[in-house]
Write a protein that holds these residues in place. Structure first.
Motif, PDB file in Angstrom:
ATOM      1  N   LYS A  10     -20.983  -1.002   4.725  1.00 22.59           N
ATOM      2  CA  LYS A  10     -20.839  -2.344   4.155  1.00 22.59           C
ATOM      3  C   LYS A  10     -19.409  -2.869   4.293  1.00 22.59           C
ATOM      4  N   GLN A  11     -18.899  -2.751   5.505  1.00 22.74           N
ATOM      5  CA  GLN A  11     -17.566  -3.253   5.837  1.00 22.74           C
ATOM      6  C   GLN A  11     -16.424  -2.509   5.138  1.00 22.74           C
ATOM      7  N   VAL A  12     -16.731  -1.326   4.592  1.00 25.43           N
ATOM      8  CA  VAL A  12     -15.673  -0.505   3.987  1.00 25.43           C
ATOM      9  C   VAL A  12     -15.086   0.380   5.076  1.00 25.43           C
ATOM     10  N   HIS A  13     -13.849   0.139   5.454  1.00 30.56           N
ATOM     11  CA  HIS A  13     -13.190   0.887   6.516  1.00 30.56           C
ATOM     12  C   HIS A  13     -12.031   1.688   5.941  1.00 30.56           C
ATOM     13  N   PHE A  14     -11.746   2.811   6.579  1.00 32.68           N
ATOM     14  CA  PHE A  14     -10.628   3.631   6.134  1.00 32.68           C
ATOM     15  C   PHE A  14      -9.550   3.723   7.210  1.00 32.68           C
ATOM     16  N   ARG A  15      -9.575   2.775   8.164  1.00 34.67           N
ATOM     17  CA  ARG A  15      -8.560   2.806   9.214  1.00 34.67           C
ATOM     18  C   ARG A  15      -7.150   2.639   8.643  1.00 34.67           C
ATOM     19  N   TRP A  16      -7.038   1.876   7.562  1.00 39.87           N
ATOM     20  CA  TRP A  16      -5.726   1.626   6.970  1.00 39.87           C
ATOM     21  C   TRP A  16      -5.077   2.915   6.476  1.00 39.87           C
ATOM     22  N   LEU A  17      -5.892   3.923   6.131  1.00 38.94           N
ATOM     23  CA  LEU A  17      -5.341   5.192   5.648  1.00 38.94           C
ATOM     24  C   LEU A  17      -4.514   5.887   6.723  1.00 38.94           C
ATOM     25  N   GLN A  18      -4.898   5.673   7.991  1.00 38.92           N
ATOM     26  CA  GLN A  18      -4.202   6.328   9.098  1.00 38.92           C
ATOM     27  C   GLN A  18      -2.717   5.985   9.089  1.00 38.92           C
ATOM     28  N   THR A  19      -2.411   4.754   8.684  1.00 36.39           N
ATOM     29  CA  THR A  19      -1.025   4.300   8.639  1.00 36.39           C
ATOM     30  C   THR A  19      -0.189   5.117   7.659  1.00 36.39           C
ATOM     31  N   HIS A  20      -0.858   5.632   6.634  1.00 37.91           N
ATOM     32  CA  HIS A  20      -0.140   6.316   5.553  1.00 37.91           C
ATOM     33  C   HIS A  20      -0.314   7.837   5.592  1.00 37.91           C
ATOM     34  N   ARG A  21      -0.905   8.335   6.677  1.00 38.93           N
ATOM     35  CA  ARG A  21      -1.140   9.778   6.753  1.00 38.93           C
ATOM     36  C   ARG A  21       0.170  10.555   6.769  1.00 38.93           C
ATOM     37  N   ARG A  22       1.196  10.015   7.419  1.00 37.13           N
ATOM     38  CA  ARG A  22       2.484  10.710   7.472  1.00 37.13           C
ATOM     39  C   ARG A  22       3.066  10.877   6.067  1.00 37.13           C
ATOM     40  N   MET A  23       2.999   9.805   5.249  1.00 35.77           N
ATOM     41  CA  MET A  23       3.503   9.905   3.887  1.00 35.77           C
ATOM     42  C   MET A  23       2.736  10.949   3.091  1.00 35.77           C
ATOM     43  N   LEU A  24       1.416  10.969   3.234  1.00 32.37           N
ATOM     44  CA  LEU A  24       0.607  11.960   2.533  1.00 32.37           C
ATOM     45  C   LEU A  24       0.984  13.369   2.978  1.00 32.37           C
ATOM     46  N   GLY A  25       1.239  13.524   4.281  1.00 34.40           N
ATOM     47  CA  GLY A  25       1.655  14.830   4.788  1.00 34.40           C
ATOM     48  C   GLY A  25       3.000  15.256   4.221  1.00 34.40           C
ATOM     49  N   LEU A  26       3.901  14.300   4.044  1.00 34.12           N
ATOM     50  CA  LEU A  26       5.205  14.616   3.463  1.00 34.12           C
ATOM     51  C   LEU A  26       5.077  15.017   1.996  1.00 34.12           C
ATOM     52  N   PHE A  27       4.064  14.485   1.325  1.00 31.47           N
ATOM     53  CA  PHE A  27       3.840  14.910  -0.060  1.00 31.47           C
ATOM     54  C   PHE A  27       3.262  16.325  -0.121  1.00 31.47           C
ATOM     55  N   VAL A  28       2.576  16.756   0.927  1.00 30.34           N
ATOM     56  CA  VAL A  28       2.174  18.169   1.005  1.00 30.34           C
ATOM     57  C   VAL A  28       3.427  19.032   0.995  1.00 30.34           C
ATOM     58  N   ARG A  54       0.845  -1.208   0.000  1.00 34.65           N
ATOM     59  CA  ARG A  54       0.000   0.000   0.000  1.00 34.65           C
ATOM     60  C   ARG A  54       0.872   1.246   0.000  1.00 34.65           C
ATOM     61  N   ARG A  55       1.946   1.190   0.805  1.00 31.03           N
ATOM     62  CA  ARG A  55       2.846   2.333   0.889  1.00 31.03           C
ATOM     63  C   ARG A  55       3.500   2.621  -0.467  1.00 31.03           C
ATOM     64  N   VAL A  56       3.938   1.573  -1.126  1.00 30.04           N
ATOM     65  CA  VAL A  56       4.564   1.723  -2.450  1.00 30.04           C
ATOM     66  C   VAL A  56       3.553   2.272  -3.456  1.00 30.04           C
ATOM     67  N   LEU A  57       2.327   1.742  -3.413  1.00 29.92           N
ATOM     68  CA  LEU A  57       1.283   2.190  -4.343  1.00 29.92           C
ATOM     69  C   LEU A  57       0.964   3.663  -4.137  1.00 29.92           C
ATOM     70  N   ILE A  58       0.769   4.064  -2.869  1.00 29.17           N
ATOM     71  CA  ILE A  58       0.458   5.461  -2.574  1.00 29.17           C
ATOM     72  C   ILE A  58       1.614   6.373  -2.984  1.00 29.17           C
ATOM     73  N   PHE A  59       2.835   5.911  -2.764  1.00 26.86           N
ATOM     74  CA  PHE A  59       4.018   6.696  -3.137  1.00 26.86           C
ATOM     75  C   PHE A  59       4.026   7.001  -4.629  1.00 26.86           C
ATOM     76  N   PHE A  60       3.836   5.966  -5.451  1.00 34.09           N
ATOM     77  CA  PHE A  60       3.905   6.177  -6.902  1.00 34.09           C
ATOM     78  C   PHE A  60       2.681   6.920  -7.431  1.00 34.09           C
ATOM     79  N   LEU A  61       1.520   6.689  -6.834  1.00 31.50           N
ATOM     80  CA  LEU A  61       0.337   7.459  -7.226  1.00 31.50           C
ATOM     81  C   LEU A  61       0.536   8.943  -6.927  1.00 31.50           C
ATOM     82  N   SER A  62       1.191   9.226  -5.820  1.00 33.31           N
ATOM     83  CA  SER A  62       1.421  10.615  -5.419  1.00 33.31           C
ATOM     84  C   SER A  62       2.413  11.329  -6.334  1.00 33.31           C
ATOM     85  N   LEU A  63       3.201  10.565  -7.074  1.00 35.29           N
ATOM     86  CA  LEU A  63       4.162  11.152  -8.011  1.00 35.29           C
ATOM     87  C   LEU A  63       3.571  11.395  -9.396  1.00 35.29           C
ATOM     88  N   ILE A  64       2.345  10.926  -9.624  1.00 33.37           N
ATOM     89  CA  ILE A  64       1.721  11.092 -10.936  1.00 33.37           C
ATOM     90  C   ILE A  64       1.601  12.566 -11.345  1.00 33.37           C
TER      91      ILE A  64
END
Length: 200
Positions: free
Chosen positions: A66-84, A6-16
């Protein structure tokens, strides 16, 4: 999906966005004023990533459909903040290189002609401080002060909106849209704060 992937995916998506503006530059698709296009593009993506980062906690707390959770995003919030921070630094660099031509003697004149730069300076400084102190080691060293410091992201959001609002020349649509999104993202936090026991 494992955290690493997930971290790798978010990293490369953020570079698009960066890849896109580089492609447009190479293929001469930046329009009549390439310098302005690059500066505006990097500035807009700074705000987009700021909103994405601020949206992580509300999504985690509010969405459970319907069992869709966004808790996993919390793990990657720091990376998203660094992309800011990353896109903010690209924005500043683009301005210094393509608008000023690295002629810092023009900076004072630019502050007069473009007063919205004044609100950018403290916002970028705060982003750098948040980036430097985003590590787990700094969290341990700062203790409770770390949380207080990182709440300055709310001030950064306000300064970013002012930066956009002060540049409006004709249409206020984008400034109003950013303002509404910002109010929603900060307002829900204000509501939760006052709902805590002993408040309100």
């Amino acid at each position: 999906m494992p955290v690493l992937w997930r971290r790798v995916l978010i990293f490369f998506l953020s570079l698009i966005p960066l890849a896109f503006i580089i492609y447009q530059t190479i293929t001469n698709q930046l329009g009549a004023d390439p310098a302005k296009t690059i500066v505006l593009f990097t500035g807009e993506w700074t705000i987009y990533f700021l909103f994405i980062t601020l949206a992580v906690t509300p999504l985690r707390r509010l969405v459970n459909f319907k069992q869709v959770h966004f808790r996993w995003l919390q793990t990657h919030r720091r990376m998203l903040g660094l992309f800011v921070l990353f896109y903010a630094l690209l924005h500043v660099t683009a301005f210094l290189v393509f608008i000023l031509g690295l002629d810092f003697s023009r900076f004072a004149k630019e502050l007069v002609e473009r007063p919205y730069i004044l609100v950018t300076i403290p916002a970028v400084i705060l982003l750098v401080v948040l980036g430097v102190t985003s590590t787990k080691g700094m969290m341990r060293r700062l203790g409770k002060n770390w949380l207080r410091l990182h709440k300055s992201i709310y001030l950064i959001a306000i300064l970013a909106w002012l930066h956009v609002f002060m540049q409006v020349r004709s249409s206020y649509f984008e400034a109003v849209l950013f303002g509404v999104i910002g109010v929603l993202l900060l307002g829900v936090r204000w509501y939760w704060y006052w709902q805590k026991p002993g408040r309100g």
